[in-house]
Design a protein around this motif. Structure first.
Motif, PDB file in Angstrom:
ATOM      1  N   CYS A 205       0.823  -1.209   0.000  1.00  0.00           N
ATOM      2  CA  CYS A 205       0.000   0.000   0.000  1.00  0.00           C
ATOM      3  C   CYS A 205       0.857   1.259   0.000  1.00  0.00           C
ATOM      4  CB  CYS A 205      -0.949  -0.008   1.195  1.00  0.00           C
ATOM      5  SG  CYS A 205      -2.300  -1.207   1.037  1.00  0.00           S
ATOM      6  N   THR A 224      -4.416   8.941  -5.219  1.00  0.00           N
ATOM      7  CA  THR A 224      -4.549   7.915  -6.235  1.00  0.00           C
ATOM      8  C   THR A 224      -4.018   6.632  -5.617  1.00  0.00           C
ATOM      9  OG1 THR A 224      -4.185   9.514  -8.004  1.00  0.00           O
ATOM     10  CG2 THR A 224      -3.859   7.187  -8.556  1.00  0.00           C
ATOM     11  N   ASP A 226      -4.950   2.169  -4.630  1.00  0.00           N
ATOM     12  CA  ASP A 226      -5.792   0.998  -4.712  1.00  0.00           C
ATOM     13  C   ASP A 226      -6.886   1.134  -3.639  1.00  0.00           C
ATOM     14  OD1 ASP A 226      -6.961  -1.497  -4.566  1.00  0.00           O
ATOM     15  OD2 ASP A 226      -5.081  -2.578  -4.856  1.00  0.00           O
ATOM     16  N   LYS A 227      -8.161   1.066  -4.036  1.00  0.00           N
ATOM     17  CA  LYS A 227      -9.261   1.246  -3.090  1.00  0.00           C
ATOM     18  C   LYS A 227      -9.180   0.250  -1.934  1.00  0.00           C
ATOM     19  CE  LYS A 227     -14.304   1.463  -2.730  1.00  0.00           C
ATOM     20  NZ  LYS A 227     -14.372   0.511  -1.610  1.00  0.00           N
ATOM     21  N   SER A 228      -8.675  -0.938  -2.213  1.00  0.00           N
ATOM     22  CA  SER A 228      -8.581  -1.953  -1.162  1.00  0.00           C
ATOM     23  C   SER A 228      -7.654  -1.496  -0.036  1.00  0.00           C
ATOM     24  CB  SER A 228      -8.091  -3.280  -1.733  1.00  0.00           C
ATOM     25  OG  SER A 228      -6.769  -3.164  -2.235  1.00  0.00           O
ATOM     26  N   CYS A 229      -6.644  -0.674  -0.359  1.00  0.00           N
ATOM     27  CA  CYS A 229      -5.736  -0.169   0.678  1.00  0.00           C
ATOM     28  C   CYS A 229      -6.483   0.740   1.645  1.00  0.00           C
ATOM     29  CB  CYS A 229      -4.564   0.574   0.040  1.00  0.00           C
ATOM     30  SG  CYS A 229      -3.367  -0.512  -0.766  1.00  0.00           S
ATOM     31  N   ALA A 230      -7.283   1.660   1.117  1.00  0.00           N
ATOM     32  CA  ALA A 230      -8.059   2.543   1.981  1.00  0.00           C
ATOM     33  C   ALA A 230      -9.011   1.740   2.853  1.00  0.00           C
ATOM     34  CB  ALA A 230      -8.825   3.553   1.147  1.00  0.00           C
ATOM     35  N   ASP A 231      -9.630   0.727   2.268  1.00  0.00           N
ATOM     36  CA  ASP A 231     -10.570  -0.109   3.030  1.00  0.00           C
ATOM     37  C   ASP A 231      -9.851  -0.839   4.167  1.00  0.00           C
ATOM     38  OD1 ASP A 231     -12.590   0.669   1.356  1.00  0.00           O
ATOM     39  OD2 ASP A 231     -12.504  -1.119   0.089  1.00  0.00           O
ATOM     40  N   ARG A 262      -9.343   8.800   2.491  1.00  0.00           N
ATOM     41  CA  ARG A 262     -10.808   8.862   2.353  1.00  0.00           C
ATOM     42  C   ARG A 262     -11.296  10.301   2.328  1.00  0.00           C
ATOM     43  NH1 ARG A 262     -13.924   3.863   5.427  1.00  0.00           N
ATOM     44  NH2 ARG A 262     -13.356   2.287   3.883  1.00  0.00           N
TER      45      ARG A 262
END
Length: 393
Positions: A205, A224, A226-231, A262
């Motif tokens: 990440c 910018t 990977d959305k999975s990192c924020a999750d 976020r």
């Protein structure tokens, strides 16, 4: 009808009794030691500043003896050290005397030499490796220097009494009933993905941050990434390295690329919650005799970057200085490393794996320098220098 009413009444009483029990089980930080609730009022002296500088010089000189052994951890420690020291001159250079300025500049110069050597070494390394992309973030510290947070007081107390903690061990930490064996198993479990952010996930990440443009203004925008990192960063539970690596993945984009995962408000809130849990662990480790130095140092190093004064405690800094030997080396508590080795051996499934673990411990036992802790100590002591400079009249 009466029977039905009786059954409903029993169910109602049972449900409410269970709710009462659940309510009693919620821990609200009542056992957290009062002396640690608020930031320390003790002001560092010029003698403290001198001792922090001396120990920092010893460590950076020890690392610079073997620049070819520089790894991502040492590079990260050196990068943040010189950024914090540059911020110190920027903020309080007029208050520092010529000797202090000269010492700080000498340390920064040595840090830049170490990083320069490492960047040259990385030229042939493939961009596909996460560590290669992470190190690229350390080429320019201009934005990082300006982004280090100002010192703030007493922002963590509200989280220390919040029942919504990020793990289920808060009460055991506060009452220091969590055994060293259990803590060692928690440290080991982070590497096995038992908690949300493993070391590998964290590195991957962090490597995404490099794809964000460098902005020199103070306007923050969505990263910018990977959305999975924020999750992942917004999930619980977390403990030990999983805590500190979640924080690192939030403050690196904030301070190096001026972007949020976020929203600025949501990230700020999570940063406070994480540092409160890291503070709780740090206090626990201190009260139990600093039995695991690495995480004690890591929590202070990272939360210091976001200005929480609760972490700037005089006796903590004095204790860290006592770990630095005449050659600038720090060694981990061997009793704790022996405990970790024992746990690893118990989980090892083959004799070959056990032999490898034993060999690793033997090498560690005969090594005077723990470079990961030395890198973290560079950050912590640089924080100490900056903090002491803040109070020079």
């Amino acid at each position: 009808m009466a029977t039905k009413t009786l059954i409903l009444g029993i169910v109602f009483i049972s449900v409410n009794f269970n709710l009462i029990l659940c309510k009693k089980e919620i821990y609200e930080g009542t056992s957290f030691p009062k002396k640690y609730f608020l930031a320390e009022t003790l002001v560092p002296t010029s003698e403290d500043l001198e001792s922090y500088l001396l120990s920092t010089k010893k460590i950076v000189n020890a690392i610079s003896l073997y620049p070819n052994l520089t790894d991502p951890n040492r590079a990260l420690g050196v990068f943040y050290m010189k950024s914090i020291l540059r911020r110190t001159i920027l903020e309080n250079g007029k208050k520092l005397n010529d000797s202090h300025i000269a010492q700080i500049k000498e340390i920064i110069k040595e840090g830049e030499r170490i990083l320069g050597y490492y960047f040259h070494y990385l030229l042939g390394k493939p961009w596909t490796k996460p560590f290669r992309r992470v190190i690229e973030l350390f080429r320019d510290d201009t934005v990082q220097v300006e982004s280090i947070s100002n010192f703030t007081r007493n922002r963590l107390a509200k989280w220390l009494v919040n029942p919504k903690t990020v793990n289920s061990f808060a009460k055991q930490f506060d009452e220091i009933t969590l055994s060293k064996e259990k803590y060692a198993s928690l440290v080991q479990s982070v590497h096995k993905d038992a908690y949300v952010v493993s070391i590998d996930t964290s590195d991957n990440c962090m490597s995404m941050i490099v794809y964000n443009r460098i902005y020199f203004d103070k306007y923050e925008r969505l990263c910018t990434a990977d959305k999975s990192c924020a999750d992942i960063l917004y999930k619980s539970p977390s403990v030990a390295y999983s805590l500190s690596h979640r924080l690192l993945n939030l403050i690196m984009p904030r301070q190096i690329r001026r972007c949020y995962m976020r929203s600025k408000a949501a990230d700020d809130k999570l940063i406070e919650a994480l540092c409160a849990s890291m503070y709780r662990e740090t206090v626990y480790l201190a009260r139990r005799g600093y039995f695991y130095r690495d995480l004690f140092l890591e929590h202070i190093a990272l939360c210091g970057l976001v200005g929480f004064r609760e972490f700037f405690r005089h006796h903590w800094f004095r204790k860290i200085i006592s770990w630095v030997d005449s050659d600038g080396c720090i060694q981990e508590n061997m009793n704790f490393e022996h405990l970790r080795t024992k746990l690893s051996l118990e989980k090892a499934k083959t004799e070959k794996k056990k032999d490898k673990i034993k060999q690793g411990f033997r090498e560690m036992f005969h090594e005077n320098c723990s470079y990961h802790q030395m890198a973290l100590s560079l950050m912590v002591l640089a924080h100490g220098v900056r903090y002491a400079a803040e109070f020079i009249p």
